[in-house]
Enzyme design. Structure first.
Site, PDB file in Angstrom:
ATOM      1  N   PHE A  79       0.854  -1.192   0.000  1.00 35.91           N
ATOM      2  CA  PHE A  79       0.000   0.000   0.000  1.00 35.91           C
ATOM      3  C   PHE A  79       0.885   1.235   0.000  1.00 35.91           C
ATOM      4  O   PHE A  79       1.721   1.412   0.882  1.00 35.91           O
ATOM      5  CB  PHE A  79      -0.939   0.045   1.216  1.00 35.91           C
ATOM      6  CG  PHE A  79      -1.848   1.241   1.161  1.00 35.91           C
ATOM      7  CD1 PHE A  79      -2.962   1.246   0.329  1.00 35.91           C
ATOM      8  CD2 PHE A  79      -1.561   2.385   1.893  1.00 35.91           C
ATOM      9  CE1 PHE A  79      -3.783   2.358   0.245  1.00 35.91           C
ATOM     10  CE2 PHE A  79      -2.381   3.508   1.807  1.00 35.91           C
ATOM     11  CZ  PHE A  79      -3.495   3.489   0.984  1.00 35.91           C
ATOM     12  N   LYS A  87       2.409   9.791   8.256  1.00 30.49           N
ATOM     13  CA  LYS A  87       1.714   9.320   9.457  1.00 30.49           C
ATOM     14  C   LYS A  87       2.224   9.993  10.745  1.00 30.49           C
ATOM     15  O   LYS A  87       1.879  11.124  10.979  1.00 30.49           O
ATOM     16  CB  LYS A  87       1.740   7.786   9.516  1.00 30.49           C
ATOM     17  CG  LYS A  87       0.914   7.169   8.354  1.00 30.49           C
ATOM     18  CD  LYS A  87       0.121   5.952   8.752  1.00 30.49           C
ATOM     19  CE  LYS A  87      -1.027   5.681   7.794  1.00 30.49           C
ATOM     20  NZ  LYS A  87      -0.682   4.992   6.561  1.00 30.49           N
ATOM     21  N   ASP A 145       9.202   2.534   1.766  1.00 25.92           N
ATOM     22  CA  ASP A 145       8.039   3.299   2.208  1.00 25.92           C
ATOM     23  C   ASP A 145       7.893   3.043   3.706  1.00 25.92           C
ATOM     24  O   ASP A 145       7.361   2.021   4.125  1.00 25.92           O
ATOM     25  CB  ASP A 145       6.802   2.841   1.427  1.00 25.92           C
ATOM     26  CG  ASP A 145       5.529   3.558   1.868  1.00 25.92           C
ATOM     27  OD1 ASP A 145       5.543   4.194   2.945  1.00 25.92           O
ATOM     28  OD2 ASP A 145       4.515   3.481   1.149  1.00 25.92           O
TER      29      ASP A 145
HETATM   30  C1  LIG Z   1      -0.880   5.289   5.063  1.00 30.23           C
HETATM   31  C2  LIG Z   1       0.173   4.889   4.117  1.00 30.23           C
HETATM   32  C3  LIG Z   1       0.409   5.611   2.925  1.00 30.23           C
HETATM   33  C4  LIG Z   1      -0.463   6.763   2.486  1.00 30.23           C
HETATM   34  O1  LIG Z   1      -0.391   7.833   3.360  1.00 30.23           O
HETATM   35  P1  LIG Z   1      -1.471   9.022   3.246  1.00 30.23           P
HETATM   36  O2  LIG Z   1      -0.967  10.035   4.228  1.00 30.23           O
HETATM   37  O3  LIG Z   1      -2.796   8.451   3.603  1.00 30.23           O
HETATM   38  O4  LIG Z   1      -1.433   9.508   1.841  1.00 30.23           O
HETATM   39  C5  LIG Z   1       1.460   5.223   2.127  1.00 30.23           C
HETATM   40  N1  LIG Z   1       2.249   4.174   2.475  1.00 30.23           N
HETATM   41  C6  LIG Z   1       2.046   3.468   3.594  1.00 30.23           C
HETATM   42  C7  LIG Z   1       2.971   2.347   3.926  1.00 30.23           C
HETATM   43  C8  LIG Z   1       1.002   3.797   4.455  1.00 30.23           C
HETATM   44  O5  LIG Z   1       0.796   3.068   5.545  1.00 30.23           O
END
Ligand SMILES: *Cc1c(COP(=O)(O)O)cnc(C)c1O
Length: 404
Positions: A138, A252, A223
């Site tokens: 994700f 986050k 990420d």
């Molecule tokens: C939540 C998340 C995102 C997206 O972040 P947003 O601030 O909602 O755009 C991207 N990568 C990972 C691993 C996430 O957990």
């Protein structure tokens, strides 16, 4: 205000993109939140791993109050002190030399994708732009980041996707090797997959990706939007594995609950971004950076070792539940990023916990996810585990789950 009035107005005026729980939250302190009727809850969701210091941590709240009275926003046409301070802290704490600031995780990944393409074009020519990403990943909800996300449910209805991504199974090095071709420029991966179900890499996986990237001259992008800022017991998850990426994204918890994202890179890679390459109006604004500076400072050694201890304790207690209920398929995690895989959809369990005053979350349909503040105490964990036990017992008694 009555909950019905709020939900009616939401239904009338707000795009219908979320299935919300029927509760209006009005106040939070530490691990607790309160709803509009005064009911208290223990929050094991933390705004989806975004409030890793709990609600209204005094260091965050005070930094915001102070900065809000000084300067909130001026754009990146000018220099500001909180952005300087935050970049200094992030580069000192990580492998990276340079930081680009934005406002969310998706934007941070957009920046990473753009930088990887630009760097590859600058160094290896126009035809090298493909990025390998993993099943169950994700990376966000923009068109580029859903294209990077290898889960069909996020693609449906939004095709055509952005070209230039190849998907391979997570935790499978030979699949990565087979997917590499003359167009590949980077590999992008969450060190621990969050939304995909709290999937932990096997011991040599990330190191293996690092070696592949070195030998094939590919960029390694981590990420760490969810795993960063101490969530796994180290400040960044990559520190567990004795390697580092070339590019890393954060969001986050980066602002202790305030919206901010960033993309970090080694100097050699970052130099492909020049004035005009990329921009964000609010990126690195004084208010969010003041919160970010406070958040980074607050996640100190004490918080990290507490997180590790609480994570181990929490996992032990959840594993005891697993011994008791055969519908619990797995308990896995690192630090305070913990998943419990059920043999049936988990939504009902989260709803029962809510009624009993506990916010918990699920992901990938069947996986209960526990992402409390890193400051959670053993007695909070005990309370939740006891409630879970009660809810599981009732679920079995009602005969609504298949028991072996
Ligand atoms: C939540 C998340 C995102 C997206 O972040 P947003 O601030 O909602 O755009 C991207 N990568 C990972 C691993 C996430 O957990």
């Amino acid at each position: 205000m009555k909950i019905d009035k709020v939900t009616d107005l939401y239904n009338k005026c707000i795009a219908n993109t979320y299935s919300r729980y029927p509760v209006v939250l009005v106040k939070g302190r530490g691990i607790k939140v309160w709803d509009s009727e005064g009911k208290e809850y223990y929050d094991f969701v933390s705004g989806i791993a975004a409030n890793n210091l709990g609600h209204c941590h005094p260091q965050i709240t005070n930094a915001l109050k102070k900065q809000a009275g000084e300067l909130i926003h001026v754009s990146n046409l000018y220099y500001t002190l909180p952005q300087m301070e935050m970049a200094k802290l992030l580069t000192k704490k990580s492998f990276a030399d340079k930081v680009f600031f934005c406002n969310s995780g998706a934007e941070a990944n957009e920046a990473a994708i753009k930088l990887a393409r630009k760097y590859s074009k600058d160094n290896y020519g126009n035809d090298r732009y493909e990025i390998i990403t993993m099943h169950q990943s994700f990376h966000g909800r923009t068109i580029a980041t859903i294209s990077a996300t290898a889960q069909e449910k996020f693609h449906k209805g939004f095709e055509p996707l952005l070209a230039g991504f190849r998907y391979v199974p997570y935790n499978d090095l030979s699949a990565v090797e087979k997917a590499i071709n003359g167009r590949t420029c980077a590999i992008m991966v969450e060190p621990i997959q969050g939304e995909g179900g709290v999937n932990i890499p096997h011991r040599d996986y990330l190191k293996g990706l690092r070696e592949i990237c070195f030998s094939k001259r590919l960029l390694l992008i981590f990420d760490e939007v969810q795993t960063g800022m101490g969530r796994t017991g180290k400040f960044f998850a990559y520190e567990h594995f004795g390697i580092s990426p070339d590019i890393m994204t954060l969001a986050k918890s980066l602002g202790g609950g305030v919206a901010i994202g960033s993309m970090l890179a080694r100097a050699e890679v970052a130099k492909s971004f020049i004035p005009g390459s990329h921009a964000s109006t609010f990126g690195g604004n004084p208010l969010s950076c003041a919160a970010g500076v406070a958040a980074i400072k607050a996640v100190d050694k004490g918080v990290l070792s507490h997180c590790k201890r609480m994570g181990n304790y929490f996992m032990r207690r959840l594993k005891k539940l697993k011994d008791k209920y055969s519908f619990i398929k797995d308990v896995r995690g690192m630090g305070l990023m913990i998943g419990m895989e059920l043999s049936f959809p988990a939504r009902g369990i989260t709803e029962e916990c809510l009624k009993r005053g506990f916010l918990i979350n699920y992901t990938a349909d069947k996986i209960l996810r526990f992402i409390p503040p890193l400051t959670v105490a053993t007695k909070d964990i005990d309370r939740l585990v006891n409630v879970l036990d009660e809810v599981f017992k009732e679920t079995v008694n009602k005969g609504t789950v298949p028991v072996k």
